[in-house]
Each structure stands twice: as C-alpha cells, then as structure tokens.
Design a protein around this motif. Structure first.
Motif, PDB file in Angstrom:
ATOM      1  N   ASN A  62      65.427  82.240  59.876  1.00  0.00           N
ATOM      2  CA  ASN A  62      64.674  80.624  59.688  1.00  0.00           C
ATOM      3  C   ASN A  62      65.683  79.826  59.287  1.00  0.00           C
ATOM      4  O   ASN A  62      66.750  79.820  58.395  1.00  0.00           O
ATOM      5  CB  ASN A  62      63.790  80.650  58.359  1.00  0.00           C
ATOM      6  N   MET A  63      65.830  78.677  60.363  1.00  0.00           N
ATOM      7  CA  MET A  63      67.140  77.658  60.191  1.00  0.00           C
ATOM      8  C   MET A  63      66.580  76.560  59.460  1.00  0.00           C
ATOM      9  O   MET A  63      65.649  75.591  59.927  1.00  0.00           O
ATOM     10  CB  MET A  63      67.896  77.470  61.556  1.00  0.00           C
ATOM     11  N   ASN A  64      67.287  76.052  58.207  1.00  0.00           N
ATOM     12  CA  ASN A  64      66.952  74.852  57.555  1.00  0.00           C
ATOM     13  C   ASN A  64      65.764  74.447  57.406  1.00  0.00           C
ATOM     14  O   ASN A  64      65.209  73.431  58.329  1.00  0.00           O
ATOM     15  CB  ASN A  64      67.854  73.885  58.299  1.00  0.00           C
ATOM     16  N   GLN A  65      64.981  74.971  56.695  1.00  0.00           N
ATOM     17  CA  GLN A  65      63.395  74.479  56.414  1.00  0.00           C
ATOM     18  C   GLN A  65      62.652  74.834  57.647  1.00  0.00           C
ATOM     19  O   GLN A  65      61.884  73.807  57.974  1.00  0.00           O
ATOM     20  CB  GLN A  65      63.314  73.116  55.872  1.00  0.00           C
ATOM     21  N   MET A 105      63.319  74.354  60.872  1.00  0.00           N
ATOM     22  CA  MET A 105      63.564  73.811  62.164  1.00  0.00           C
ATOM     23  C   MET A 105      63.231  74.514  63.181  1.00  0.00           C
ATOM     24  O   MET A 105      62.637  74.192  64.274  1.00  0.00           O
ATOM     25  CB  MET A 105      64.915  73.163  61.999  1.00  0.00           C
ATOM     26  N   SER A 115      62.851  79.046  63.708  1.00  0.00           N
ATOM     27  CA  SER A 115      62.544  80.384  63.468  1.00  0.00           C
ATOM     28  C   SER A 115      62.544  81.411  64.313  1.00  0.00           C
ATOM     29  O   SER A 115      62.090  81.096  65.564  1.00  0.00           O
ATOM     30  CB  SER A 115      61.343  80.356  62.433  1.00  0.00           C
ATOM     31  N   SER A 154      61.226  71.157  65.285  1.00  0.00           N
ATOM     32  CA  SER A 154      61.958  70.068  65.291  1.00  0.00           C
ATOM     33  C   SER A 154      62.496  69.945  66.623  1.00  0.00           C
ATOM     34  O   SER A 154      63.614  70.550  67.013  1.00  0.00           O
ATOM     35  CB  SER A 154      63.227  69.951  64.445  1.00  0.00           C
ATOM     36  N   ILE A 165      67.458  68.157  67.018  1.00  0.00           N
ATOM     37  CA  ILE A 165      68.234  68.500  65.712  1.00  0.00           C
ATOM     38  C   ILE A 165      69.609  68.041  66.081  1.00  0.00           C
ATOM     39  O   ILE A 165      70.244  68.070  66.825  1.00  0.00           O
ATOM     40  CB  ILE A 165      68.152  70.236  66.015  1.00  0.00           C
ATOM     41  N   ASP A 172      75.243  68.158  63.549  1.00  0.00           N
ATOM     42  CA  ASP A 172      75.718  68.791  62.336  1.00  0.00           C
ATOM     43  C   ASP A 172      75.203  70.319  62.312  1.00  0.00           C
ATOM     44  O   ASP A 172      75.839  71.078  61.525  1.00  0.00           O
ATOM     45  CB  ASP A 172      75.336  67.989  61.093  1.00  0.00           C
ATOM     46  N   TYR A 173      73.890  70.478  62.617  1.00  0.00           N
ATOM     47  CA  TYR A 173      73.407  71.772  62.447  1.00  0.00           C
ATOM     48  C   TYR A 173      73.801  72.799  63.787  1.00  0.00           C
ATOM     49  O   TYR A 173      73.189  73.845  63.915  1.00  0.00           O
ATOM     50  CB  TYR A 173      71.821  71.876  62.486  1.00  0.00           C
ATOM     51  N   HIS A 181      74.889  76.586  63.040  1.00  0.00           N
ATOM     52  CA  HIS A 181      73.811  77.370  62.775  1.00  0.00           C
ATOM     53  C   HIS A 181      72.612  77.576  63.779  1.00  0.00           C
ATOM     54  O   HIS A 181      72.284  78.832  64.012  1.00  0.00           O
ATOM     55  CB  HIS A 181      72.965  76.470  61.541  1.00  0.00           C
TER      56      HIS A 181
END
Length: 683
Positions: free
Chosen positions: A623-626, A628, A630, A652, A655, A658-659, A662
C-alpha cells in the motif's frame, strides 16, 4: 638559481603559455561559431550520429527566433516573429523533422500570415555539397476551419545525412501573446536562442517552464517612429497639400535567452503531455502604457477572459437559438420528467444525430442551426447545441471551456489557453455532470481522454465562472475470471470472462467494438501465443449503460515449463506484468493514470491428477502512501485446485513526481510477484 632550475622554470612557463593558448583558441572557437543559414560544411554532412545522443533520429544544429513589435504606418504595432532553423537528419525516422507547419489565426477582422524563405536541403554527393531549394510544390496552406489555417512546408530531397534549413516570418496583429519559444523538444538542440524586442509601451508577463534555465542578457536602446501626415486645404480657390513629419522617441528593451546542448525530452509511461514540462518561455501581454493615455490592463484574470469568449456571437450567441429544434425536442421529451432521464435522452439524441467532423475549438464553425440541419459540425457546434437543448429542457446547463492534453496546460489567463468546449449540467447537490457529444461511445461523466486535462472552466449565462475538476471520481473496473485445467503434458485450457466498466468500457468500445471478430480473435491468439481461441463473444457494445462483457475459451501449450518431471507455471497465466512501465531512475513529471481504476483477477486452475504443489508464491500486500496505489496477491491450493486472487488499485489518478521512487519500487514488486511460479511435483 642553478641552470637546471632555470631550465625547469622556462619549461614550466612554456607549458603554461601553451595551455593558455589552447584555452584561448578553444574559447574563441566556441564563442565565434556562427549560427547563420547558408553555412553548411562537408564535416557536418558526413556526421552519422549525434555526438552526445547516438539514438537521436535528428537534431537542431541551431534554432534562432526573434519576436519584435514593429510599427507600420496606418496599422500601428504588429507582432513579428522570425525563426531560423538548421536541422541535421540522422535516420529515416527523423524525416518528419524536414516538415514544418505554423498555425495561423484568421477568425478576426485581421489575419495572421506566414512566409517561408531560405529553405534548402543539403546533401553530400560525390564528395561535394548538393543544394536542393524548396519549390512551390513543397509549400502549401491547409484550412482547418473558419478560425484557423496552417502554413506548411515539406523539404525536398531529404535523406539520411541531409541538413535542412529554412526561415519563416509570422506577422500578427494580435499583440496579446508571443509564440511559445520551445528550447527543448523531442530531438537534441545544440544551440537555441530567442530574442524579444519590446517597446516601453508594452508590459509582458514572462514565465520560464521546465528545468533548464537559459542565460539572459538585456540591452536598452533608443528607437524612433516617424509619423508622416498630409493635410489638404483650399487657398484662393487652389487646392494645396501640406506634408509633415513627426518623430517620436521611445526606449526598446532587447532581451536574449540562450541555451546550449539541450537534451531531447523523452516520453515516459503515464505522462499527460510531456511538452507541459519541457523547457520553454512564454510571454503574455499584461499592460499597455501609451503616451498621453491611461494605462490599460489585459487578461488579468480568467473571469475577463471567459467573458470575452462568452460575449462572442459564435459562442454565447449560439446558446439562445432554439426555434429550429423546438418541435423535435418537445416530441422527444413528451413523457420524460426526471433530470437524469432528460440528460440521457437529450445527450443520446445529439450523439446519434450529429457527427463530429474532427475539428476542435470553442467557437462554433458553421453555427448550431446549420450543424443541426446538416448533422455534422466541430466540437463547439455539437456541444453548444447540446447546452442549448439542455437549457430548453429547464436544466441548469452551461458550456465548460478546457484545454485538451495535446494543447497543454494553460499557464496565463488567455483565450489561447483553451481550445475545446464540453457541456456541464449543475445538479442541486453541487455536482456537475460532464457531457461531450462528439464521441458516440461517451456517456455522462465519461468524456474523451484527451479532454481529461486537470481543470476546465464552467461559464454561466449570469456572467460568473469557476474551475471544474475534470478528473473522474468513479473507479473504472476490470474484472477477469478464469476457470482452467492443467494437463500433465503441460498444456492448459480454460475459459475467460472479462467485465469492463466506465473508462475501461469506453476504451474497449472505441478500439474494438466495431472490429471484425475473426481479426480480433487472431490478434488474441498471436498476442498470448494461444493454440486456439474459440466461442468468442462480447456483449453490451451498443448498450452504453451496461458493462462490456467478453468471454472466450482458450488453449495453450506454452504457459508451462517441464523440468525433471516438475511442472512450472505462473498462476497469472497470460496476465502477468512482464516489465515495469516506470524505467527512468528519476522523474520530473507527475504520473497521470487518467482515471482511478481497480483491476481484479480471480483464477481457478485444476492441477493434473497425481501432482501436488511443492512451492507457491507467498502472499503479498502493498500500500503506497495512504492507498494512492495498492497491490494484493495471494495463491492457495485446495483439493487439487489452485486459487489465485490479485488486485491492483489506483485511487489517485495523478501522483506527484515526489512519490515516483515509491511507485517505481511498488511496480517492481508487482512484476516480481506476478512472475513467480508454482512448482508441481508428482506424488
């Protein structure tokens, strides 16, 4: 000092002088290069690949531009842009760079014009430079619609190794915005220079875009405008003419922007429009300060821009025309009362009656009445007519201005920032239903993906406007179920059912709905290396209110490996992701998935009699950053049947970069996990 030390000192001085001389010669060479048309060398023509980008199909040796405001007697100031390009063609794939096209606005009282000159193709023939000039047959004009035309050239005798060069000059009476100067493009640029010459009467906002920042030099210089005037009068019955001259002095600011060795921009997976992030410079008129006149502001905000557009007869003027369709629409809506049914009925009627002619724009081309009668029109003809009909049906409908992905993201408040219009219906709960009737496969809130470009601006008849988020909120589903049986010889057969909703269904209908089934089946067999595909069926291609459902039976001899009596099989069968779409080490652009999605795979694979599972992939949940993005993956075995469950969710649609690290690592894990194998052994 000894003779030996003196000799060492003299040698050292000679060495330093030699280094200084080499440096000065090198520096002189670098700064004395002449970026002028007509100066092509044999060495340049012999070059077979770009020295810093061997994969380049072509490269700009130089690109020079100059935009100035020039005063013409009786006309006032004109915006004049001169461009000189010199391009090296390395490969056949680079031939497209031997063509140029310039868009020109012709919809106003005055028209933009372009003229080409000094257009020559250079080749090396028998060790000598051969020149081929552009002929009349290589220069032409293409009318897009009543607002736009294109001036085009196609350079002659282009080959691998050619150098082409040309100059063009654009004259425009519209001073509000300069052409966008792109330092960076899809091929390398060795040298790029852009100069602006702006009189003190004009104030332009400037914006640099992209990561590369040009070197800037500014020079102020005095200029003159000479006004010639004449006056005729009668003296003693004789007509006399007096001529006079008046000279006005003003200050002009000359600004030059220079960049060297510019790398090509590269398209990456899931990027909106890479040119949104390429290095370029934009100018937009913000103010004029003429002598003895009050200061005047231009395009200071989006409200004033959309008001200008709305007040045009070819936009707002089209929304009140109804007499030609009233009878048809009254009959259509006779027994319909709910808002939802009205929207769907009118939307479907417009889609089925009118055909889009392929032209975009927010101004009506032929007028909504003529478009209705002729059953064809541009984007504005169709969607402004849709707004008119929705309002006639007592719905709160308004046009929504937007910029398509190919047009880029608008930076300044400007009419040029928009190039498309759709319809929007505002509901009592505050939501807006998005409608685009140019595409036969569209449904409410499913607009063509080229129009999914951040935000649009809804323009109401009461003069207000506001931003509207164009990105879908509803998750588009792809659900795949497979029942399969694996044989001891490694062959496998089964049946697949795929269900697609919303944008996934829209994509399928746009690409495949009208294709020949036999051709599509052959493609499936080739793509997945099937032995055969049978009983192919697809439903709901025409019923847009329902999901696409596709079913077929398959068989294959290539999905397994048998080594030392062990059977190796990937439980994803032919649906695994083989390569990570995110390859770059770093990324400067946002990741744009277009819409939120959920891909679900549920497979049941019966294993051969006499075999058991020796090993299988471990369960994995990422699962990536809340949430976004999965990923959930599990494989189990029960009573001789393998059960696979795999879910990939993108919640999302956009994106931020910055992400990216990840996201790249998450997809690395997806690729690794989906390609892990189950090992079966004999009991």
């Amino acid at each position: 000092m000894t003779t030996q030390n003196l000799q060492l000192k003299n040698n050292k001085m000679k060495f330093m002088k030699t280094k200084l001389l080499i440096f000065l010669l090198f520096t002189t060479f670098i700064y004395s290069q002449e970026y002028e048309l007509g100066k092509v060398t044999i060495e340049e023509l012999k070059e077979t690949k770009h020295p810093k980008d061997t994969s380049a199909v072509a490269a700009f040796i130089f690109s020079k531009g100059k935009t100035s405001l020039q005063y013409q007697q009786g006309k006032g100031f004109l915006l004049v842009t001169e461009v000189e390009n010199k391009i090296k063609i390395y490969k056949k794939e680079g031939y497209e760079w031997a063509n140029e096209e310039i868009s020109l606005y012709i919809g106003g009282n005055e028209k933009e014009t372009v003229s080409f000159s000094k257009a020559i193709t250079y080749n090396l023939k028998d060790g000598k430079i051969e020149k081929t000039k552009l002929g009349r047959d290589g220069e032409f004009e293409e009318k897009v619609n009543k607002f736009w035309t294109k001036g085009k050239i196609s350079m002659p005798n282009v080959k691998e190794g050619s150098i082409i060069e040309y100059k063009y000059e654009i004259k425009s009476p519209y001073l509000n915005s300069f052409p966008v100067w792109e330092f960076q493009t899809y091929i390398p640029v060795n040298y790029s220079e852009y100069t602006t010459q702006i009189p003190e009467y004009f104030i332009y906002s400037k914006m640099n875009k992209g990561e590369l920042i040009p070197k800037v030099s500014v020079d102020k210089q005095n200029k003159d405008i000479i006004f010639n005037s004449s006056e005729r009068y009668s003296a003693n019955g004789v007509m006399t003419t007096d001529f006079s001259k008046q000279t006005v002095n003003y200050e002009e600011t000359k600004t030059t922007y220079v960049l060297n060795d510019i790398v090509a921009i590269k398209d990456e997976a899931f990027v909106n429009n890479v040119k949104n992030y390429s290095s370029s410079i934009l100018h937009e008129l913000s103010m004029t300060k003429y002598p003895n006149s009050p200061t005047k502001s231009y395009s200071s905000d989006w409200e004033s821009v959309v008001k200008t557009i709305y007040d045009n007869e070819d936009f707002g003027g089209q929304l009140n025309k109804a007499n030609f369709y009233e009878e048809d629409l009254n009959a259509l809506l006779k027994d319909i009362t709910t808002t939802e049914d009205k929207i769907i009925t009118i939307f479907s009627y417009i889609k089925n009656r009118l055909n889009w002619n392929g032209y975009v724009g927010y101004y009506s081309d032929k007028g909504v009445k003529k478009a209705y009668q002729e059953k064809t029109g541009n984007t504005a003809d169709i969607n402004l007519l849709l707004v008119s009909m929705l309002n006639y049906a007592k719905l709160n409908a308004s046009p929504i201005l937007l910029s398509t992905r190919s047009n880029g993201i608008p930076i300044f408040p400007s009419r040029n920032g928009f190039n498309y219009v759709i319809a929007g219906v505002e509901l009592s709960n505050g939501s807006v239903v998005l409608l685009d009737a140019t595409n036969k496969n569209a449904v409410p809130n499913i607009i063509p993906e080229n129009a999914l470009n951040w935000f649009g601006r809804i323009v109401r008849k009461n003069g207000t406007s506001e931003m509207v988020d164009l990105y879908p909120k509803k998750v588009s589903l792809e659900t795949i179920s497979i029942l399969a049986e694996l044989k001891s010889d490694g062959s496998i057969s089964g049946k697949q059912r795929k269900q697609l909703t919303d944008y996934n269904a829209f994509r399928f209908r746009s690409r495949h709905a009208n294709r020949n089934h036999d051709d599509y089946v052959q493609e499936l067999e080739k793509e997945h290396n099937f032995s055969a595909v049978e009983n192919y069926e697809v439903t709901n291609t025409n019923d847009l209110s329902k999901p696409i459902v596709e079913t077929y039976s398959f068989s294959s001899n290539s999905m397994t490996d048998i080594i030392d009596s062990k059977i190796y099989i990937t439980p994803m069968l032919f649906h695994q992701m083989d390569v990570n779409p995110f390859k770059a080490e770093e990324r400067a652009y946002p990741i744009d998935f277009n819409f939120p999605s959920k891909d679900t795979y549920n497979f049941s694979i019966k294993i051969p009699e006499g075999y058991v599972v020796e090993s299988k992939p471990e369960t994995l949940n990422l699962n990536m950053n809340q949430n976004m993005v999965s990923f959930r993956y599990s494989v189990s075995e029960n009573l001789g049947t393998i059960q696979l469950s795999c879910v990939i969710e993108v919640n999302s649609p956009i994106i931020e970069s910055d992400y990216y690290p990840h996201l790249k690592e998450l997809f690395n894990q997806i690729v690794l996990k989906q390609n892990e194998k189950i090992v079966l052994v004999k009991k």
